[in-house]
Design a protein around this motif. Structure first.
Motif, PDB file in Angstrom:
ATOM      1  N   ARG A 246       0.776  -1.245  -0.113  1.00 60.72           N
ATOM      2  CA  ARG A 246       0.058   0.066   0.044  1.00 60.72           C
ATOM      3  C   ARG A 246       1.006   1.204  -0.057  1.00 60.72           C
ATOM      4  O   ARG A 246       0.740   1.965  -0.620  1.00 60.72           O
ATOM      5  CB  ARG A 246      -0.924   0.167   1.281  1.00 60.72           C
ATOM      6  N   LEU A 247       2.002   1.148   0.540  1.00 58.62           N
ATOM      7  CA  LEU A 247       2.877   2.446   0.709  1.00 58.62           C
ATOM      8  C   LEU A 247       3.588   2.684  -0.662  1.00 58.62           C
ATOM      9  O   LEU A 247       3.831   3.833  -0.906  1.00 58.62           O
ATOM     10  CB  LEU A 247       3.979   2.063   1.767  1.00 58.62           C
ATOM     11  N   GLU A 248       3.616   1.695  -1.279  1.00 57.05           N
ATOM     12  CA  GLU A 248       4.482   1.711  -2.594  1.00 57.05           C
ATOM     13  C   GLU A 248       3.121   2.041  -3.648  1.00 57.05           C
ATOM     14  O   GLU A 248       3.848   2.466  -4.853  1.00 57.05           O
ATOM     15  CB  GLU A 248       5.138   0.519  -2.943  1.00 57.05           C
ATOM     16  N   GLY A 249       2.067   2.066  -3.392  1.00 60.58           N
ATOM     17  CA  GLY A 249       0.999   2.520  -4.339  1.00 60.58           C
ATOM     18  C   GLY A 249       0.422   3.771  -4.263  1.00 60.58           C
ATOM     19  O   GLY A 249       1.047   4.613  -3.927  1.00 60.58           O
ATOM     20  N   THR A 250      -0.777   3.978  -4.592  1.00 57.63           N
ATOM     21  CA  THR A 250      -1.306   5.068  -4.343  1.00 57.63           C
ATOM     22  C   THR A 250      -1.399   5.640  -3.078  1.00 57.63           C
ATOM     23  O   THR A 250      -1.752   4.468  -1.972  1.00 57.63           O
ATOM     24  CB  THR A 250      -2.728   5.058  -5.219  1.00 57.63           C
ATOM     25  N   LEU A 251      -1.474   6.805  -2.595  1.00 60.45           N
ATOM     26  CA  LEU A 251      -1.722   7.247  -1.140  1.00 60.45           C
ATOM     27  C   LEU A 251      -2.981   6.612  -0.596  1.00 60.45           C
ATOM     28  O   LEU A 251      -4.043   6.472  -1.341  1.00 60.45           O
ATOM     29  CB  LEU A 251      -1.835   8.726  -1.190  1.00 60.45           C
ATOM     30  N   LEU A 252      -2.977   6.319   0.617  1.00 63.87           N
ATOM     31  CA  LEU A 252      -4.082   5.869   1.545  1.00 63.87           C
ATOM     32  C   LEU A 252      -5.382   6.935   1.579  1.00 63.87           C
ATOM     33  O   LEU A 252      -6.266   6.617   1.344  1.00 63.87           O
ATOM     34  CB  LEU A 252      -3.404   5.400   2.806  1.00 63.87           C
TER      35      LEU A 252
END
Length: 355
Positions: A246-252
């Motif tokens: 999740r950190l490496e993808g789009t912002l939470l």
């Protein structure tokens, strides 16, 4: 989220001792946590790795050491009359039961033999020829020199020690036997006994030695800790993978807005599932490990230890090895704290900063 706050919450295990989980309840708890994280972060599900094969405690032939034989020599002919108690000890060894002593009985016998020999040598009333006295002194030294090996065989061959490493059961059940403080006292007594024998000194309470070991019967603490840490590590690796993904993808949270549903759901998973349910079990594992694993590692860290014991100790319980299940657990838990901190910071959540 403050790293200091989260690390205190996640790994303040040394001061926590809470009721734990065992068996299927542990599995259910970890499965639920992984599922809740997956849903909160809105990412693809992942399964933990299969449980690796854990080692059995080495067999008797792999863990015992040979004992150097002792010949009575001149004592059999001249010295025994001057030391009647020594005659009793020799008779104990030579009778039918003495020839088939189990390791615990052999250890207690050797301690009594050492005490009898020393008393005989140091007793001013002992009237023997100089040559016989020298033989007595030589024999006393031989008995003392081999006591560490006799103690080693007694320790590693006992049912209680084998039971500590048993892999039976499915988890670390709540303490039902002794308080941890009392378990720690018994472990310290074993360590002190090993130290005294290495220095050719006799323990003061050896008559109760079998009782000292008996308190560990049926606990399987080391085996259960290894199994529990292995399972915890499997799930921590899976959840950490989810958090990192999740950190490496789009912002939470596109903007640092704590009120967003996604932010609230994620925070609830951390607080209401991990910190409320999972972490108390982890804290209990950590506390138990801090008492048992260094002490057992020290007991087995002996120059007498055969290669099978050395390999077992180094691979599975040596606290200095970062790849053991316990040390690996601590590292994964630290990573876990960091990932949660970074994720919730994306949503402007900073719990713990305003105390």
């Amino acid at each position: 989220m403050s790293r200091a706050w989260l690390l205190v919450v996640l790994i303040s295990s040394s001061v926590l001792l809470l009721a734990g989980c065992s068996g299927s309840s542990t599995q259910q708890l970890l499965d639920d946590y992984l599922t809740r994280v997956t849903r909160a972060l809105e990412i693809d599900a992942i399964q933990p790795e299969a449980r690796p094969t854990l080692p059995n405690w080495p067999s008797a032939s792999q863990r015992e050491v040979p004992l150097q034989g002792i010949r009575l020599g001149l004592l059999e002919a001249y010295g025994l009359r001057a030391c009647p108690d020594l005659l009793t000890r020799v008779a104990e060894r030579n009778n039918q039961l003495g020839r088939v002593m189990i390791p615990s009985q052999r250890f207690l016998y050797e301690l009594r033999l050492a005490s009898t020999l020393q008393s005989c040598v140091e007793n001013p009333s002992t009237q023997v020829e100089a040559e016989t006295l020298e033989e007595l002194e030589r024999l006393t030294q031989q008995v003392y020199r081999r006591l560490p090996a006799v103690f080693w065989n007694f320790l590693v061959s006992s049912d209680e020690m084998a039971g500590l490493f048993s892999l039976s059961g499915e988890g670390l059940s709540p303490d039902r036997h002794l308080p941890l403080s009392e378990q720690q006292t018994q472990l310290e007594y074993l360590l002190e006994t090993a130290r005294l024998l290495e220095n050719q000194q006799r323990p003061s309470r050896y008559q109760d030695f079998e009782r000292e070991l008996r308190v560990f019967r049926d606990q399987a603490v080391v085996g259960q800790l290894l199994r529990a840490f292995t399972d915890a590590n499997r799930y921590l690796q899976a959840v950490n993978h989810q958090l990192r993904q999740r950190l490496e993808g789009t912002l939470l949270c596109p903007r640092p807005t704590p009120e967003l549903p996604r932010a609230q759901i994620s925070q609830n998973v951390l607080l209401n599932v991990y910190i409320a349910d999972v972490q108390p079990w982890f804290a209990r594992l950590e506390r138990k490990a801090q008492i048992w694993l260094p002490a057992i590692n020290q007991l087995l860290d002996s120059p007498l230890a055969p290669s099978a014991i050395q390999e077992y100790r180094e691979t599975w319980i040596n606290p200095d090895n970062p790849e053991t299940p316990w040390r690996r657990f601590q590292e994964l838990n630290r990573q876990h704290a960091g990932y949660w901190e970074k994720l919730l910071q994306q949503c402007g959540l900073q719990p713990g900063l305003a105390d």
